[in-house]
Design an enzyme around this catalytic site. Structure first.
Site, PDB file in Angstrom:
ATOM      1  CD  GLU A  36      -3.045  -0.884   2.257  1.00 61.11           C
ATOM      2  OE1 GLU A  36      -2.737  -0.068   3.226  1.00 61.11           O
ATOM      3  OE2 GLU A  36      -3.830  -1.958   2.290  1.00 61.11           O
ATOM      4  CG  HIS A 127      -5.891   7.138 -27.709  1.00 63.60           C
ATOM      5  ND1 HIS A 127      -5.080   6.939 -28.685  1.00 63.60           N
ATOM      6  CD2 HIS A 127      -7.050   6.365 -27.894  1.00 63.60           C
ATOM      7  CE1 HIS A 127      -5.460   6.187 -29.568  1.00 63.60           C
ATOM      8  NE2 HIS A 127      -6.736   5.866 -29.100  1.00 63.60           N
ATOM      9  CG  ASP A 165      -4.697   4.340 -36.569  1.00 61.29           C
ATOM     10  OD1 ASP A 165      -5.387   4.522 -37.476  1.00 61.29           O
ATOM     11  OD2 ASP A 165      -4.722   4.040 -35.197  1.00 61.29           O
ATOM     12  CE  LYS A 188      -3.064   0.621 -34.675  1.00 60.09           C
ATOM     13  NZ  LYS A 188      -2.416   1.315 -33.708  1.00 60.09           N
ATOM     14  CG  ASP A 215       0.778   6.737 -33.121  1.00 59.56           C
ATOM     15  OD1 ASP A 215      -0.170   7.173 -32.979  1.00 59.56           O
ATOM     16  OD2 ASP A 215       0.775   5.261 -33.161  1.00 59.56           O
ATOM     17  CB  SER A 219       2.425   0.332 -26.358  1.00 59.69           C
ATOM     18  OG  SER A 219       2.315  -0.411 -25.145  1.00 59.69           O
ATOM     19  CB  THR A 220       4.409  -3.560 -28.175  1.00 62.75           C
ATOM     20  OG1 THR A 220       3.608  -3.238 -29.331  1.00 62.75           O
ATOM     21  CG2 THR A 220       3.424  -4.081 -27.198  1.00 62.75           C
ATOM     22  N   GLY A 222       4.738  -2.209 -31.932  1.00 64.33           N
ATOM     23  CA  GLY A 222       4.320  -2.836 -33.197  1.00 64.33           C
ATOM     24  C   GLY A 222       3.536  -1.917 -34.312  1.00 64.33           C
ATOM     25  CB  THR A 223       1.342   0.993 -34.102  1.00 64.22           C
ATOM     26  OG1 THR A 223       0.387   0.422 -33.396  1.00 64.22           O
ATOM     27  CG2 THR A 223       0.819   2.043 -35.050  1.00 64.22           C
TER      28      THR A 223
HETATM   29  C1  R5P Z   1      -3.256   3.281 -30.699  1.00 66.96           C
HETATM   30  O1  R5P Z   1      -4.337   3.582 -30.937  1.00 66.96           O
HETATM   31  C2  R5P Z   1      -2.383   4.421 -30.504  1.00 66.96           C
HETATM   32  O2  R5P Z   1      -2.357   5.494 -31.044  1.00 66.96           O
HETATM   33  C3  R5P Z   1      -0.905   3.621 -30.791  1.00 66.96           C
HETATM   34  O3  R5P Z   1      -0.755   3.536 -31.930  1.00 66.96           O
HETATM   35  C4  R5P Z   1      -0.581   2.527 -30.078  1.00 66.96           C
HETATM   36  O4  R5P Z   1      -0.974   2.315 -28.612  1.00 66.96           O
HETATM   37  C5  R5P Z   1       0.716   1.939 -30.333  1.00 66.96           C
HETATM   38  O5  R5P Z   1       0.798   0.680 -29.400  1.00 66.96           O
HETATM   39  P1  R5P Z   1       2.014  -0.434 -29.917  1.00 66.96           P
HETATM   40  O6  R5P Z   1       3.283   0.710 -30.095  1.00 66.96           O
HETATM   41  O7  R5P Z   1       1.986  -1.542 -29.110  1.00 66.96           O
HETATM   42  O8  R5P Z   1       1.548  -0.807 -31.246  1.00 66.96           O
END
Ligand code: R5P
Length: 293
Positions: A36, A127, A165, A188, A215, A219-220, A222-223
């Site tokens: 906590e 976002h 995207d 995308k 963007d 995160s990962t 991948g996009t």
């Molecule tokens: C999703 O709609 C966000 O705008 C980013 O494109 C997304 O979160 C990127 O995530 P990652 O790097 O895992 O592909």
């Protein structure tokens, strides 16, 4: 007006304090052996208004709980207005019910922050507008100028700006307008069950051109990696990647560089070793325009 700089936003918070000439309210925090969190304000806040700055960067849930406790400590110890600046809003991608049975987590987070006592909330490059609608009273801050200034200083005037995207095109367009470039976008699709991303050409004409791929979140990776593959196939001469909120899960940063990025720009809304651009200038400007400062 004073400020509370939360543990997830120390670098950005320092810059905002020095640009806006704000004095900090001191606090201590610790974690009990069972996990906590404990927060205690060390200064008298009676009658003081405060700008409370805390990103919901990873670990998101811990940083959210710290923010809730900071707001609550401030309001229940005589504090005045709690103006809350959230550099990165976690859970904003779950801004609707994509599949039956899901919660709208973005709106839940907003309600928690308001229940803790936030009077107004400012979000940096959240976002989606839909995510921000969970708050009764929010200010949305765009930080394109910070990115444009960097690119103009580094030889990217008139570069081709690509959104990975179609939904990310407005951000790419804002950047392109300032640096004098054209805009393209990638189509995308993400599988709602597995999260698997596949990308195809939307409108792309990068052959022989310096390209910026921008963007809101990485995160990962991948996009962005999918988009880099398309841009390379279509002959982009140099690809600089930019994101406002660079989370870089695992070795995402290295994977993006290995995929062919010439550089990666990521801001201090999420403070990581890779944060190499500050949005403090844009944030202070926006808060002054809204008469928060
Ligand atoms: C999703 O709609 C966000 O705008 C980013 O494109 C997304 O979160 C990127 O995530 P990652 O790097 O895992 O592909």
């Amino acid at each position: 007006m004073k400020t509370i700089v939360g543990p997830a936003s120390t670098r950005l918070g320092e810059k905002i304090c020095s640009l806006a000439g704000l004095e900090k309210i001191c606090f201590s925090f610790k974690q009990f052996p069972d996990g906590e969190l404990y927060v205690r304000l060390l200064d008298d806040v009676t009658g003081v208004d405060a700008l409370i700055i805390q990103s919901l960067s990873p670990p998101q849930d811990r940083n959210l709980m710290l923010l809730l406790q900071l707001i609550s400590a401030f309001k229940t110890n005589g504090g005045g207005k709690a103006l809350v600046l959230i550099p990165y809003m976690a859970y904003a991608r779950q801004d609707k019910r994509f599949l039956p049975g899901e919660p709208v987590s973005a709106h839940l987070v907003a309600r928690l922050i308001e229940a803790a006592g936030a009077d107004r909330v400012a979000l940096v490059e959240v976002h989606s507008d839909t995510a921000a609608r969970g708050f009764r009273n929010s200010v949305l801050i765009e930080v394109t100028r910070s990115f444009a200034e960097h690119y103009l200083k580094n030889g990217f005037e008139k570069a081709y700006v690509v959104a990975p995207d179609k939904n990310a095109t407005p951000r790419a367009r804002r950047l392109a307008e300032i640096i004098g470039g054209e805009v393209g976008w990638v189509e995308k699709t993400r599988d709602k069950e597995t999260g698997f991303v596949s990308s195809s050409e939307g409108e792309l004409n990068p052959a022989g051109r310096k390209t910026i791929l921008i963007d809101d979140i990485i995160s990962t990776g991948g996009t962005i990696i999918e988009a880099i593959k398309l841009l390379k196939n279509k002959g982009a001469s140099q690809i600089s990647v930019a994101c406002v909120h660079g989370i870089f899960v695992g070795n995402a940063y290295e994977r993006i560089m290995n995929a062919g990025a010439s550089s990666i720009l990521s801001s201090d809304t999420v403070e990581t070793p890779y944060s190499n651009i500050s949005v403090a200038g844009d944030v202070v400007r926006a808060l002054r325009e809204k008469s928060w400062l």
